[in-house]
Design a protein around this motif. Structure first.
Motif, mmCIF file in Angstrom:
data_model
loop_
_atom_site.group_PDB
_atom_site.id
_atom_site.type_symbol
_atom_site.label_atom_id
_atom_site.label_comp_id
_atom_site.label_asym_id
_atom_site.label_seq_id
_atom_site.Cartn_x
_atom_site.Cartn_y
_atom_site.Cartn_z
ATOM 1 N N ILE A 159 1.702 -3.214 0.670
ATOM 2 C CA ILE A 159 0.404 -3.624 1.231
ATOM 3 C C ILE A 159 -0.167 -2.471 2.044
ATOM 4 C CG2 ILE A 159 -0.791 -5.229 2.778
ATOM 5 C CD1 ILE A 159 1.408 -7.316 2.069
ATOM 6 N N HIS A 160 0.653 -1.904 2.925
ATOM 7 C CA HIS A 160 0.237 -0.759 3.735
ATOM 8 C C HIS A 160 -0.246 0.378 2.838
ATOM 9 C CE1 HIS A 160 1.205 3.257 5.298
ATOM 10 N NE2 HIS A 160 0.661 2.814 6.407
ATOM 11 N N ASP A 161 0.565 0.720 1.843
ATOM 12 C CA ASP A 161 0.234 1.844 0.960
ATOM 13 C C ASP A 161 -1.084 1.614 0.225
ATOM 14 O OD1 ASP A 161 2.605 2.987 1.804
ATOM 15 O OD2 ASP A 161 3.691 2.550 -0.055
ATOM 16 N N SER A 162 -1.315 0.395 -0.246
ATOM 17 C CA SER A 162 -2.565 0.084 -0.952
ATOM 18 C C SER A 162 -3.770 0.211 -0.027
ATOM 19 C CB SER A 162 -2.516 -1.322 -1.542
ATOM 20 O OG SER A 162 -1.545 -1.390 -2.561
ATOM 21 N N LEU A 163 -3.627 -0.246 1.209
ATOM 22 C CA LEU A 163 -4.724 -0.136 2.178
ATOM 23 C C LEU A 163 -5.029 1.334 2.494
ATOM 24 C CD1 LEU A 163 -3.726 -3.044 4.574
ATOM 25 C CD2 LEU A 163 -5.735 -2.986 3.067
ATOM 26 N N VAL A 164 -3.989 2.125 2.690
ATOM 27 C CA VAL A 164 -4.183 3.551 2.985
ATOM 28 C C VAL A 164 -4.801 4.259 1.775
ATOM 29 C CG1 VAL A 164 -2.976 5.733 3.453
ATOM 30 C CG2 VAL A 164 -2.410 3.682 4.777
ATOM 31 N N ASP A 165 -4.315 3.951 0.585
ATOM 32 C CA ASP A 165 -4.876 4.570 -0.626
ATOM 33 C C ASP A 165 -6.367 4.267 -0.753
ATOM 34 O OD1 ASP A 165 -2.409 5.633 -1.260
ATOM 35 O OD2 ASP A 165 -1.950 4.139 -2.807
ATOM 36 N N TYR A 166 -6.735 3.013 -0.500
ATOM 37 C CA TYR A 166 -8.154 2.662 -0.588
ATOM 38 C C TYR A 166 -8.960 3.382 0.498
ATOM 39 C CZ TYR A 166 -12.609 0.390 -0.714
ATOM 40 O OH TYR A 166 -13.960 0.185 -0.775
ATOM 41 N N ALA A 167 -8.424 3.414 1.711
ATOM 42 C CA ALA A 167 -9.133 4.076 2.816
ATOM 43 C C ALA A 167 -9.417 5.544 2.480
ATOM 44 C CB ALA A 167 -8.322 3.968 4.099
ATOM 45 N N LYS A 168 -8.469 6.206 1.850
ATOM 46 C CA LYS A 168 -8.661 7.616 1.470
ATOM 47 C C LYS A 168 -9.802 7.782 0.471
ATOM 48 C CE LYS A 168 -3.852 9.072 2.115
ATOM 49 N NZ LYS A 168 -2.610 9.458 1.400
ATOM 50 N N CYS A 169 -10.059 6.757 -0.332
ATOM 51 C CA CYS A 169 -11.149 6.805 -1.311
ATOM 52 C C CYS A 169 -12.521 6.674 -0.650
ATOM 53 C CB CYS A 169 -10.999 5.678 -2.338
ATOM 54 S SG CYS A 169 -9.561 5.846 -3.390
#
Length: 180
Positions: free
Chosen positions: A87-97
């Protein structure tokens, strides 16, 4: 009077005579126990091996120092909370986009997502839930979007990666836009 550096050097030199083992053997013993915290290591050394407090403190500090820099995110998602890391990783990945100016700032218990100011906060809140705080001051709460605290006006509780849907991504994008 000896400097702190000289006192440390003396303690390290006296360690084998005073405790029965050189530092590298103590470090291997501590590593084998898998203890994570300074106080746990000191308690173990004093209780199981009769090491005096001063030397136990020194060994514990050296054991933690030898592990290298702490990784707050790895700590947050260790043990019972390990299953929440995707969940954390998906949120961070989206934020980077959202933009090249997104700063990911791990703290001890959470990860701040910043631009010119914080727009989101990822916190492993329980063993089964990550809280995503969002800076959406003035927006009405509703559905999954709840009132939160002063740093992040709103929060969304997440228990699976599948809950990171278009609605959530829109809220994150809006919080990001406002932080510019």
């Amino acid at each position: 009077m000896a400097t702190p550096e000289e006192q440390l050097a003396t303690m390290l030199a006296n360690l084998p005579d005073k405790t029965g083992k050189p530092l590298d053997e103590w470090l291997k013993l501590v590593a084998a126990e898998g203890l994570e915290k300074h106080g746990q290591i000191v308690k173990f050394l004093k209780g199981e091996h009769g090491v005096t407090h001063g030397f136990a403190n020194l060994i514990a500090a050296k054991a933690l120092e030898s592990r290298g820099p702490d990784d707050p995110v790895a700590e947050q998602y260790s043990g019972a909370k390990a299953a929440l890391k995707p969940i954390h990783d998906s949120l961070v990945d989206y934020a980077k986009c959202l933009g090249s100016d997104v700063e990911i700032a791990p703290k001890k218990t959470s990860v701040s997502l910043r631009r010119k100011k914080q727009f989101a906060l990822i916190t492993p809140a329980t063993k089964t839930r990550v809280d995503l705080g969002l800076a959406l001051k003035g927006d009405e709460p509703g559905g999954r979007l709840e009132i939160y605290n002063a740093m992040c006006s709103h929060r969304v509780r997440l228990e699976s990666v599948e809950e990171i849907d278009d609605e959530l991504r829109d809220w994150m994008a809006e919080a990001y836009a406002r932080a510019g």
